[in-house]
Design a protein around this motif. Structure first.
Motif, PDB file in Angstrom:
ATOM      1  N   GLN A  34       6.691  11.440   6.294  1.00  0.00           N
ATOM      2  CA  GLN A  34       8.036  10.939   6.543  1.00  0.00           C
ATOM      3  C   GLN A  34       8.575  11.366   7.902  1.00  0.00           C
ATOM      4  OE1 GLN A  34      10.285  12.280   3.185  1.00  0.00           O
ATOM      5  NE2 GLN A  34       9.254  10.906   1.739  1.00  0.00           N
ATOM      6  N   SER A  35       8.108  12.501   8.414  1.00  0.00           N
ATOM      7  CA  SER A  35       8.627  12.990   9.694  1.00  0.00           C
ATOM      8  C   SER A  35       7.757  12.571  10.878  1.00  0.00           C
ATOM      9  CB  SER A  35       8.717  14.528   9.671  1.00  0.00           C
ATOM     10  OG  SER A  35       7.424  15.087   9.501  1.00  0.00           O
ATOM     11  N   GLY A  36       6.645  11.896  10.583  1.00  0.00           N
ATOM     12  CA  GLY A  36       5.717  11.532  11.647  1.00  0.00           C
ATOM     13  C   GLY A  36       5.651  10.049  11.902  1.00  0.00           C
ATOM     14  N   ALA A  37       4.436   9.568  12.162  1.00  0.00           N
ATOM     15  CA  ALA A  37       4.245   8.173  12.583  1.00  0.00           C
ATOM     16  C   ALA A  37       4.600   7.182  11.494  1.00  0.00           C
ATOM     17  CB  ALA A  37       2.786   7.965  13.011  1.00  0.00           C
ATOM     18  N   GLY A  38       4.582   7.614  10.232  1.00  0.00           N
ATOM     19  CA  GLY A  38       4.889   6.694   9.162  1.00  0.00           C
ATOM     20  C   GLY A  38       6.269   6.106   9.258  1.00  0.00           C
ATOM     21  N   VAL A  39       7.208   6.850   9.840  1.00  0.00           N
ATOM     22  CA  VAL A  39       8.565   6.351   9.987  1.00  0.00           C
ATOM     23  C   VAL A  39       8.669   5.446  11.202  1.00  0.00           C
ATOM     24  CG1 VAL A  39      10.954   7.022  10.390  1.00  0.00           C
ATOM     25  CG2 VAL A  39       9.556   8.349   8.820  1.00  0.00           C
ATOM     26  N   GLU A  40       7.918   5.749  12.246  1.00  0.00           N
ATOM     27  CA  GLU A  40       8.044   5.041  13.518  1.00  0.00           C
ATOM     28  C   GLU A  40       7.288   3.726  13.543  1.00  0.00           C
ATOM     29  OE1 GLU A  40       6.741   7.751  16.449  1.00  0.00           O
ATOM     30  OE2 GLU A  40       8.277   9.234  16.038  1.00  0.00           O
ATOM     31  N   GLY A  41       6.299   3.570  12.692  1.00  0.00           N
ATOM     32  CA  GLY A  41       5.517   2.350  12.744  1.00  0.00           C
ATOM     33  C   GLY A  41       4.653   2.206  11.518  1.00  0.00           C
ATOM     34  N   ASN A  42       3.766   1.228  11.549  1.00  0.00           N
ATOM     35  CA  ASN A  42       2.868   0.970  10.434  1.00  0.00           C
ATOM     36  C   ASN A  42       1.450   0.877  10.975  1.00  0.00           C
ATOM     37  OD1 ASN A  42       4.717   0.275   7.933  1.00  0.00           O
ATOM     38  ND2 ASN A  42       5.644  -0.668   9.734  1.00  0.00           N
ATOM     39  N   PRO A  43       0.790   2.031  11.132  1.00  0.00           N
ATOM     40  CA  PRO A  43      -0.555   2.009  11.704  1.00  0.00           C
ATOM     41  C   PRO A  43      -1.527   1.258  10.803  1.00  0.00           C
ATOM     42  CG  PRO A  43      -0.057   4.173  10.767  1.00  0.00           C
ATOM     43  CD  PRO A  43       1.218   3.392  10.763  1.00  0.00           C
ATOM     44  N   HIS A  44      -2.458   0.582  11.440  1.00  0.00           N
ATOM     45  CA  HIS A  44      -3.488  -0.132  10.703  1.00  0.00           C
ATOM     46  C   HIS A  44      -4.376   0.879   9.981  1.00  0.00           C
ATOM     47  CE1 HIS A  44      -6.897  -2.758   9.864  1.00  0.00           C
ATOM     48  NE2 HIS A  44      -6.093  -3.785  10.122  1.00  0.00           N
ATOM     49  N   PRO A  45      -4.834   0.567   8.753  1.00  0.00           N
ATOM     50  CA  PRO A  45      -5.717   1.494   8.025  1.00  0.00           C
ATOM     51  C   PRO A  45      -6.949   1.907   8.819  1.00  0.00           C
ATOM     52  CG  PRO A  45      -4.927  -0.198   6.547  1.00  0.00           C
ATOM     53  CD  PRO A  45      -4.431  -0.568   7.917  1.00  0.00           C
ATOM     54  N   VAL A  46      -7.441   1.030   9.687  1.00  0.00           N
ATOM     55  CA  VAL A  46      -8.593   1.389  10.512  1.00  0.00           C
ATOM     56  C   VAL A  46      -8.229   2.539  11.452  1.00  0.00           C
ATOM     57  CG1 VAL A  46     -10.147   0.604  12.334  1.00  0.00           C
ATOM     58  CG2 VAL A  46      -9.647  -0.885  10.390  1.00  0.00           C
ATOM     59  N   TRP A  75      -2.131   6.357   1.109  1.00  0.00           N
ATOM     60  CA  TRP A  75      -0.718   6.144   1.396  1.00  0.00           C
ATOM     61  C   TRP A  75      -0.533   5.220   2.598  1.00  0.00           C
ATOM     62  CZ3 TRP A  75       2.554  11.201   0.591  1.00  0.00           C
ATOM     63  CH2 TRP A  75       2.416  11.615  -0.727  1.00  0.00           C
ATOM     64  N   SER A  76      -1.358   5.436   3.611  1.00  0.00           N
ATOM     65  CA  SER A  76      -1.259   4.594   4.804  1.00  0.00           C
ATOM     66  C   SER A  76      -1.595   3.138   4.480  1.00  0.00           C
ATOM     67  CB  SER A  76      -2.206   5.121   5.885  1.00  0.00           C
ATOM     68  OG  SER A  76      -2.204   4.285   7.013  1.00  0.00           O
ATOM     69  N   SER A  77      -2.615   2.930   3.662  1.00  0.00           N
ATOM     70  CA  SER A  77      -3.008   1.571   3.290  1.00  0.00           C
ATOM     71  C   SER A  77      -1.914   0.892   2.481  1.00  0.00           C
ATOM     72  CB  SER A  77      -4.318   1.598   2.495  1.00  0.00           C
ATOM     73  OG  SER A  77      -5.363   2.148   3.271  1.00  0.00           O
ATOM     74  N   GLU A  78      -1.332   1.629   1.538  1.00  0.00           N
ATOM     75  CA  GLU A  78      -0.253   1.062   0.734  1.00  0.00           C
ATOM     76  C   GLU A  78       0.946   0.701   1.609  1.00  0.00           C
ATOM     77  OE1 GLU A  78       0.448   4.059  -2.158  1.00  0.00           O
ATOM     78  OE2 GLU A  78      -1.297   3.529  -3.397  1.00  0.00           O
ATOM     79  N   ALA A  79       1.264   1.589   2.566  1.00  0.00           N
ATOM     80  CA  ALA A  79       2.386   1.312   3.462  1.00  0.00           C
ATOM     81  C   ALA A  79       2.102   0.091   4.326  1.00  0.00           C
ATOM     82  CB  ALA A  79       2.663   2.524   4.345  1.00  0.00           C
ATOM     83  N   TYR A  80       0.846  -0.045   4.792  1.00  0.00           N
ATOM     84  CA  TYR A  80       0.500  -1.177   5.650  1.00  0.00           C
ATOM     85  C   TYR A  80       0.539  -2.477   4.853  1.00  0.00           C
ATOM     86  CZ  TYR A  80      -1.763  -3.805   9.371  1.00  0.00           C
ATOM     87  OH  TYR A  80      -2.037  -4.717  10.356  1.00  0.00           O
ATOM     88  N   ILE A  81       0.082  -2.436   3.608  1.00  0.00           N
ATOM     89  CA  ILE A  81       0.147  -3.632   2.753  1.00  0.00           C
ATOM     90  C   ILE A  81       1.601  -4.036   2.535  1.00  0.00           C
ATOM     91  CG2 ILE A  81      -0.261  -4.480   0.411  1.00  0.00           C
ATOM     92  CD1 ILE A  81      -2.839  -2.821   0.401  1.00  0.00           C
ATOM     93  N   ALA A  82       2.463  -3.047   2.278  1.00  0.00           N
ATOM     94  CA  ALA A  82       3.883  -3.343   2.097  1.00  0.00           C
ATOM     95  C   ALA A  82       4.474  -3.952   3.368  1.00  0.00           C
ATOM     96  CB  ALA A  82       4.630  -2.073   1.718  1.00  0.00           C
ATOM     97  N   PHE A  83       4.050  -3.424   4.516  1.00  0.00           N
ATOM     98  CA  PHE A  83       4.510  -3.959   5.802  1.00  0.00           C
ATOM     99  C   PHE A  83       4.088  -5.417   5.963  1.00  0.00           C
ATOM    100  CE2 PHE A  83       2.883  -4.745  10.171  1.00  0.00           C
ATOM    101  CZ  PHE A  83       4.099  -4.873  10.818  1.00  0.00           C
TER     102      PHE A  83
END
Length: 302
Positions: free
Chosen positions: A22-34, A82-90
């Protein structure tokens, strides 16, 4: 990982991971799972090298390394999940936004191109009925106006339907543009359309975006320019596409006129910039308008 080594059991603190997320890149953007996988690989290798170096010579070195490896794996997989789920939601959000934008566009087309003419038909029929017994000549005049408006309404419906068919199936840029011109019907302006170069050099999704940009520029020229001549050329090279639409119409001041900041121009600019290109607008009152799009092909689509 340190807690896992100390206890001898895998300890993955998802709360701590969530705080970092929450305090890092996850808030600033949606990095690709790759990208997340690449970062995880770098982290895994760097930390594991440090663990191996630190555990060297320790009686329980094998156990420490195994425990650290398992803890790292679980932690990394949690983060990637978590990153993949966030990217799918994005992506789902983007799809929903695109659907809503298209529905709003269709609503605008129906309201502006069909609703206006339909209201003219309805109003003149009401007046014709009112004059039917008292003023036959005025009644006939209103009927004539209603008839002409009904023809215009039918043409508008056909135009909207043609647009939807073009967007649902896109095979060839030049054919699609000429199909749009045919759907627009005859007008006061003479249109010169040319597409040069090999369309096979362009990825289909980029070609479709170019079509939308050129179509919007042509639509603006038809509807707002009051032009007698409209020129539209698309030049395709292996490294770049240059598309431009020029008219000899009334023109406008891009700095002050409301047309300069319209949604159509904003949409064209956004589409071009998403492809890594640039959109240029040249216009002045009484001197027509020219819109140019420059789109690079190398690396345009990832």
């Amino acid at each position: 990982m340190t807690e896992s080594i100390r206890t001898g059991q895998n300890q993955v603190n998802e709360t701590a991971i969530a705080v970092i997320w929450q305090s890092g890149a996850g808030v600033e953007g949606n990095p690709h799972p790759v990208d997340s996988m690449r970062a995880a690989t770098e982290l895994f290798e760097s930390v594991l090298d440090a663990v191996i170096e630190t555990a060297a010579g320790h009686p329980d070195a094998t156990c420490i390394i195994r425990t650290a490896t398992q803890a790292l794996q679980r932690s990394v997989m949690t983060r990637i999940r978590w990153s993949s789920e966030a990217y799918i939601a994005f992506l789902l959000d983007r799809v929903q936004e695109a659907q809503l934008a298209e529905r709003r566009r269709i609503a605008r087309e129906l309201h502006d191109r069909v609703g206006g003419s339909a209201s003219v038909v309805n109003r003149n029929l009401e007046l014709a009925r009112a004059y039917a017994e008292t003023d036959p000549d005025r009644c006939q005049g209103k009927m004539d106006v209603a008839y002409r408006a009904s023809v215009h309404t039918l043409e508008a419906v056909r135009g909207v339907a043609a647009d939807l068919r073009l967007e649902s199936k896109f095979d060839n840029l030049e054919q699609a543009l000429r199909g749009f011109l045919d759907a627009m019907g005859e007008g006061n302006a003479t249109v010169d359309l040319a597409v040069s170069g090999d369309e096979a050099w362009v990825p289909p999704e980029v070609l479709a975006e170019v079509f939308l940009v050129v179509r919007e520029a042509l639509r603006n020229a038809f509807c707002h320019a009051w032009a007698t001549t409209i020129l539209s050329h698309v030049d395709i090279a292996p490294h770049e596409i240059r598309a431009w639409v020029s008219d000899d119409g009334v023109g406008f001041d891009p700095e002050s006129d409301v047309h300069g900041g319209g949604t159509g121009l904003a949409s064209m600019r956004e589409r071009v910039e998403l492809l890594g290109g640039k959109l240029a607008l040249h216009s002045a009152p009484g001197h027509g308008t020219m819109i140019e799009a420059f789109i690079p092909l190398t690396g345009a689509v990832k």
